[in-house]
Design a protein around this motif. Structure first.
Motif, mmCIF file in Angstrom:
data_model
loop_
_atom_site.group_PDB
_atom_site.id
_atom_site.type_symbol
_atom_site.label_atom_id
_atom_site.label_comp_id
_atom_site.label_asym_id
_atom_site.label_seq_id
_atom_site.Cartn_x
_atom_site.Cartn_y
_atom_site.Cartn_z
ATOM 1 N N TYR A 1 -6.817 4.135 6.312
ATOM 2 C CA TYR A 1 -6.399 4.217 4.910
ATOM 3 C C TYR A 1 -6.917 3.013 4.127
ATOM 4 O O TYR A 1 -7.458 3.152 3.021
ATOM 5 C CB TYR A 1 -4.875 4.276 4.835
ATOM 6 C CG TYR A 1 -4.341 4.303 3.419
ATOM 7 C CD1 TYR A 1 -4.411 5.464 2.656
ATOM 8 C CD2 TYR A 1 -3.762 3.179 2.857
ATOM 9 C CE1 TYR A 1 -3.915 5.495 1.354
ATOM 10 C CE2 TYR A 1 -3.259 3.194 1.563
ATOM 11 C CZ TYR A 1 -3.342 4.357 0.817
ATOM 12 O OH TYR A 1 -2.857 4.376 -0.472
ATOM 13 N N TYR A 2 -6.771 1.830 4.693
ATOM 14 C CA TYR A 2 -7.251 0.610 4.053
ATOM 15 C C TYR A 2 -8.749 0.701 3.763
ATOM 16 O O TYR A 2 -9.202 0.397 2.657
ATOM 17 C CB TYR A 2 -6.940 -0.595 4.938
ATOM 18 C CG TYR A 2 -7.682 -1.858 4.582
ATOM 19 C CD1 TYR A 2 -7.391 -2.552 3.408
ATOM 20 C CD2 TYR A 2 -8.672 -2.366 5.420
ATOM 21 C CE1 TYR A 2 -8.073 -3.707 3.078
ATOM 22 C CE2 TYR A 2 -9.353 -3.520 5.103
ATOM 23 C CZ TYR A 2 -9.050 -4.191 3.931
ATOM 24 O OH TYR A 2 -9.730 -5.339 3.606
ATOM 25 N N THR B 1 -5.510 -0.424 -5.564
ATOM 26 C CA THR B 1 -6.547 -0.019 -6.522
ATOM 27 C C THR B 1 -6.314 -0.673 -7.876
ATOM 28 O O THR B 1 -7.267 -1.110 -8.539
ATOM 29 C CB THR B 1 -6.580 1.508 -6.660
ATOM 30 O OG1 THR B 1 -6.785 2.099 -5.367
ATOM 31 C CG2 THR B 1 -7.705 1.947 -7.586
ATOM 32 N N MET C 1 0.848 -1.193 0.000
ATOM 33 C CA MET C 1 0.000 0.000 0.000
ATOM 34 C C MET C 1 0.884 1.244 0.000
ATOM 35 O O MET C 1 0.879 2.041 0.945
ATOM 36 C CB MET C 1 -0.913 -0.014 1.228
ATOM 37 C CG MET C 1 -1.915 -1.152 1.250
ATOM 38 S SD MET C 1 -3.030 -1.065 2.680
ATOM 39 C CE MET C 1 -1.873 -1.497 3.978
ATOM 40 N N VAL D 1 -9.494 3.118 0.874
ATOM 41 C CA VAL D 1 -9.111 2.561 -0.429
ATOM 42 C C VAL D 1 -10.144 1.543 -0.887
ATOM 43 O O VAL D 1 -10.577 1.543 -2.049
ATOM 44 C CB VAL D 1 -7.703 1.939 -0.367
ATOM 45 C CG1 VAL D 1 -7.402 1.169 -1.657
ATOM 46 C CG2 VAL D 1 -6.647 3.020 -0.143
ATOM 47 N N SER E 1 4.400 1.376 3.254
ATOM 48 C CA SER E 1 3.135 0.718 3.583
ATOM 49 C C SER E 1 2.979 0.461 5.083
ATOM 50 O O SER E 1 2.087 -0.296 5.480
ATOM 51 C CB SER E 1 3.024 -0.616 2.839
ATOM 52 O OG SER E 1 3.216 -0.447 1.454
ATOM 53 N N GLY F 1 0.768 4.039 -1.351
ATOM 54 C CA GLY F 1 0.119 5.346 -1.282
ATOM 55 C C GLY F 1 -0.035 5.873 0.135
ATOM 56 O O GLY F 1 -0.269 7.076 0.333
ATOM 57 N N TYR F 2 0.113 4.989 1.108
ATOM 58 C CA TYR F 2 -0.075 5.400 2.499
ATOM 59 C C TYR F 2 0.944 6.451 2.937
ATOM 60 O O TYR F 2 0.658 7.287 3.796
ATOM 61 C CB TYR F 2 -0.001 4.182 3.422
ATOM 62 C CG TYR F 2 -0.206 4.515 4.885
ATOM 63 C CD1 TYR F 2 -1.400 5.077 5.330
ATOM 64 C CD2 TYR F 2 0.802 4.301 5.814
ATOM 65 C CE1 TYR F 2 -1.587 5.404 6.671
ATOM 66 C CE2 TYR F 2 0.621 4.618 7.159
ATOM 67 C CZ TYR F 2 -0.572 5.175 7.584
ATOM 68 O OH TYR F 2 -0.751 5.501 8.912
ATOM 69 N N ASP G 1 -4.993 3.777 -4.184
ATOM 70 C CA ASP G 1 -3.640 3.338 -3.872
ATOM 71 C C ASP G 1 -3.025 2.776 -5.146
ATOM 72 O O ASP G 1 -3.695 2.023 -5.882
ATOM 73 C CB ASP G 1 -3.655 2.256 -2.781
ATOM 74 C CG ASP G 1 -2.255 1.808 -2.410
ATOM 75 O OD1 ASP G 1 -1.635 2.463 -1.552
ATOM 76 O OD2 ASP G 1 -1.771 0.823 -3.013
#
Length: 218
Positions: A166-167, A181, A151, A170, A203, A153-154, A177
């Motif tokens: 965040y999870y 994604t 992940m 998404v 992540s 993008g976190y 992410d």
């Protein structure tokens, strides 16, 4: 596997081949990993010759690469296992990337790694590699595909959100992410958040267990 196809982008046509990788590809695959996973990704997690040798000898059906106009531009590696739903780390499920725990009768095809050359991103090569794995699931007659997704993008929101929040965002589509994604768009379903999965600062050392069930097995 040996599959040929064309990919079109901006009126340009690319000839693509998805095939099993072999010993002659090792240097190209190692160079590919260096380009795709620059620091702070831990360099000791990049492939070495011993790991790649184990991939092609223990489970050649799981060792695939994708070529664009004859140049290796991506790879994806997997093993078969009967252990996936239980809590696990990347090191445990993949034997530190050596896949020595591969089970010939495993009912789960587990993704060890997927890697795309940054110079070829935007062509949909990751989706083609994922499609090849779905085809492998059906070909082998196993129940499902699984794997832990990074992940990355976190890192952009870590000061604002917990990894759990965040999870959830998404999965709900409130945030995108780069990896999770992408996998959802490729047909994978998020099953749960896994903590302490892999040393990965971006992540928060976490991953999402992503699955794809064989539609021909109920």
């Amino acid at each position: 596997m040996n599959k040929n196809l064309y990919i079109f982008k901006n009126k340009k046509r690319y000839r693509v081949n998805v095939r099993n990788y072999n010993q002659e590809d090792f240097e190209d695959l190692i160079d590919l990993q260096r380009k795709a996973f620059p620091p702070p990704f831990p360099p000791d997690l990049l492939w070495n010759h011993e790991q790649l040798t184990s991939h092609i000898t223990r489970f050649s059906d799981g060792a695939l690469c994708i070529e664009v106009d004859g140049q290796i531009a991506g790879s994806i590696t997997s093993l078969r296992t009967n252990y996936a739903n239980e809590s696990h780390t990347w090191e445990q499920i993949t034997s530190d990337g050596y896949i020595t725990n591969h089970e010939d009768d495993g009912e789960v095809l587990y993704i060890v790694d997927i890697c795309i050359d940054p110079d070829y991103r935007g062509l949909g090569l990751g989706k083609e590699l994922m499609r090849a794995k779905y085809e492998t699931v059906v070909y082998l007659g196993v129940k499902k595909l699984a794997g832990g997704s990074r992940m990355p993008g976190y890192k952009k929101v870590r000061d604002k959100l917990t990894i759990e929040a965040y999870y959830e965002k998404v999965v709900k589509g409130e945030l995108d992410d780069p990896v999770v994604t992408f996998l959802m768009k490729s047909g994978r379903m998020p099953e749960r958040l896994m903590k302490n999965y892999l040393e990965d600062e971006d992540s928060a050392d976490c991953a999402v267990l992503m699955i794809w069930k064989n539609p021909f097995i109920t």
